[in-house]
Design an enzyme around this catalytic site. Structure first.
Site, PDB file in Angstrom:
ATOM      1  N   GLY A   1       0.831  -1.190   0.000  1.00  0.00           N
ATOM      2  CA  GLY A   1       0.000   0.000   0.000  1.00  0.00           C
ATOM      3  C   GLY A   1       0.865   1.239   0.000  1.00  0.00           C
ATOM      4  N   GLY A   2       0.218   2.386   0.210  1.00  0.00           N
ATOM      5  CA  GLY A   2       0.935   3.646   0.161  1.00  0.00           C
ATOM      6  C   GLY A   2       1.957   3.801   1.262  1.00  0.00           C
ATOM      7  CG  MET A   3       1.244   4.732   4.883  1.00  0.00           C
ATOM      8  SD  MET A   3       2.433   6.060   4.682  1.00  0.00           S
ATOM      9  CE  MET A   3       3.583   5.630   5.956  1.00  0.00           C
TER      10      MET A   3
ATOM     11  CB  VAL B   1       2.129  -6.868   4.551  1.00  0.00           C
ATOM     12  CG1 VAL B   1       2.013  -7.982   5.596  1.00  0.00           C
ATOM     13  CG2 VAL B   1       1.609  -5.560   5.126  1.00  0.00           C
TER      14      VAL B   1
ATOM     15  CE  LYS C   1       2.288  -1.310   6.851  1.00  0.00           C
ATOM     16  NZ  LYS C   1       0.875  -0.959   6.946  1.00  0.00           N
TER      17      LYS C   1
ATOM     18  CG  ASP D   1      -5.550   3.572   7.755  1.00  0.00           C
ATOM     19  OD1 ASP D   1      -6.450   4.198   7.164  1.00  0.00           O
ATOM     20  OD2 ASP D   1      -4.754   2.832   7.163  1.00  0.00           O
TER      21      ASP D   1
END
Length: 525
Positions: free
Chosen positions: A18-20, A23, A38, A136
């Site tokens: 994802g954007g961050m 995983v 992660k 989130d």
């Protein structure tokens, strides 16, 4: 194959990105178990001077998250910072996300959604008590196993770097469809953010689509700021979702009120059964929701909140769901518009006898449940209330987590988050059932007395104890169960911030007769 943590963890394959961050499926070579790893990947436009600040904040909040003791929180095992890279080693959950589950099987029914709401609210409450705001909460961050408790992932990780005090870039990281209006307006982090996001997540769970999902980012942000979506589900669950999506954080539903509404929804006290959609086939046209396309950080234009008359929202047609196992057929199927008045009367009578009467009987409404009021395994009845054997706040939220390191007794200590544990680890007791002694919890009605409450609670708890819901052979010798009734003081209606309530639940717990620990769940899901 990459190795991190002084070669302790092998990164086998990527599970998602994802954007961050990414995983990975990892292997712990010391303990010989699979883990989720992660890898923090910061957006490219984050200034180099700020990257170390972000990483340190992630590590600090992940350390706090690793100490949270709640079954619905994904456990953090290890934190690694090496060669300017950050890794968080977590419990591996082999389950679909709520987003994937709804796309695959359709929206949840009222009871499923209420159970999910209870588990997630408990997780958030435990985090907020520890000073952590998740930031989130969304369907993609909720894992839903086939058995056991749902898990909320990315505590203090995915959104911990979204702090306007640390950057001047104005970058907004996350899914705007699950961000509260005050967050989009640039307010400070607060627990109310998570409660709003929980409401948006539950809306998705029961509707099959996001309340604020729009074709563009700007349209999504405008919808969050200006619109007030109403879920089709009614009753306590509908009130819960609407209350959590209140734009004003000062007027937003609080944790205590949310627990009350969840409790009512779990017991089916009002209308949701009558308005539940019929599950007859696969959901058609439900998109695979993943928030907004992951195109990197979002930089919104400055927003000045102002009272705007929301545009009318046209309700979507009822969602047709696949059949749910072991569920009674919804009322909507019976009350077809083609029924003649005479047949309608017959249908209502049949409905009462087959659906509502058994439900009310089990809750102690309209008479005692059928069956014995006790067995040899039943322990002496305890009372709950400010003047009872157990103080009224001791059992707050207890029934929402089924497995506890806690035993009912006179002057038993308050149940803390650390007492609520997973059902496949060592634990003392399990929540067996609860019996609603009177459904008018907001009205002043006479207390039936301790003797009558003991009969109602004893009969309801005993029936559940003897049913196939509780596993094991020769249960009356190997197990014991407790019945806890409200005192006359607890029965009285109290007003708190304009909300009237009373404690009219009778609690049932079960454990081993010899007092030894349970190591696996007694109750079937």
């Amino acid at each position: 194959m990459r190795e991190v943590g002084n070669r302790r963890y092998r990164l086998v394959r990527e599970l998602g990105r994802g954007g961050m961050g990414a995983v990975w499926l990892g292997q712990d070579t010391v303990l010989g178990r699979d883990v989720a790893v992660k890898e923090l990947l910061l957006p490219g436009n984050v200034p180099a001077a700020e990257r170390a600040v972000y990483q340190e904040r992630v590590l600090r909040e992940a350390r706090i998250a690793s100490q949270l003791q709640d079954p619905a929180v994904v456990t953090v095992y290890d934190l690694i910072s090496e060669e300017e890279q950050t890794f968080i080693v977590m419990e591996l959950i082999k389950a679909p996300t709520l987003e994937e589950l709804v796309v695959r099987d359709g929206p949840l029914d009222v009871k499923q959604a209420a159970t999910l709401a209870a588990q997630l609210l408990n997780a958030l409450e435990a985090a907020h008590e520890s000073g952590v705001v998740h930031r989130d909460v969304k369907p993609g961050n909720v894992m839903v196993p086939g058995k056991g408790t749902a898990k909320l992932t990315d505590f203090g990780i995915a959104q911990s770097i979204d702090d306007p005090r640390l950057t001047a870039t104005g970058t907004l990281i996350g899914s705007p469809a699950y961000m509260s209006p005050e967050r989009l307006a640039g307010g400070p982090a607060m627990p109310a953010w998570d409660l709003w996001a929980l409401g948006a997540t539950l809306y998705y769970a029961v509707e099959g689509k996001g309340a604020f999902d729009r074709p563009t980012t700007s349209a999504t942000i405008l919808a969050v700021m200006n619109e007030r979506p109403q879920p089709r589900v009614s009753g306590p669950l509908g009130e819960l979702i609407t209350g959590l999506l209140e734009p004003d954080p000062q007027r937003r539903l609080g944790v205590a009120q949310a627990h009350r509404l969840i409790e009512r929804a779990q017991h089916g006290l009002t209308g949701p059964v009558l308005t539940q959609a019929v599950k007859t086939g696969p959901v058609q046209g439900v998109p695979a929701l993943s928030g907004l396309p992951d195109s990197g950080p979002i930089t919104p234009a400055p927003i000045t909140p102002a009272p705007i008359t929301p545009a009318p929202i046209t309700p979507a047609p009822p969602v047709v769901l696949p059949p749910a196992p072991r569920k009674r057929r919804p009322v909507a199927l019976i009350l077809s518009a083609t029924l003649t008045p005479l047949f309608l009367v017959g249908a209502l009578v049949s409905l009462y006898l087959t659906v509502f009467k058994p439900m009310f009987d089990n809750m102690g409404v309209g008479g005692l449940p059928d069956g014995p009021a006790s067995t040899a395994a039943m322990q002496p009845v305890l009372t709950m209330g400010p003047d009872g054997d157990i103080k009224e706040d001791v059992l707050n939220m207890a029934f929402r987590n089924s497995c506890l390191n806690w035993v009912p007794a006179k002057r038993a200590p308050k149940i803390e988050p650390k007492n609520r544990v997973g059902c496949y680890g060592a634990h003392d007791t399990e929540y067996l059932d609860s019996v609603l002694a009177n459904s008018d919890i907001e009205k002043d009605v006479p207390n039936p007395g301790a003797e009558e409450l003991t009969k109602i609670g004893g009969t309801g708890c005993t029936r559940t104890f003897l049913s196939d819901k509780v596993t094991g052979q020769d249960k009356e010798k190997t197990l014991r169960y407790w019945v806890i009734i409200p005192t006359a003081e607890a029965w009285k209606v109290k007003t708190n911030n304009g909300y009237r309530h009373s404690d009219r639940l009778i609690y049932c717990f079960v454990g081993k007769a010899d007092g030894s620990k349970l190591t696996e769940p007694l109750l079937k899901n």
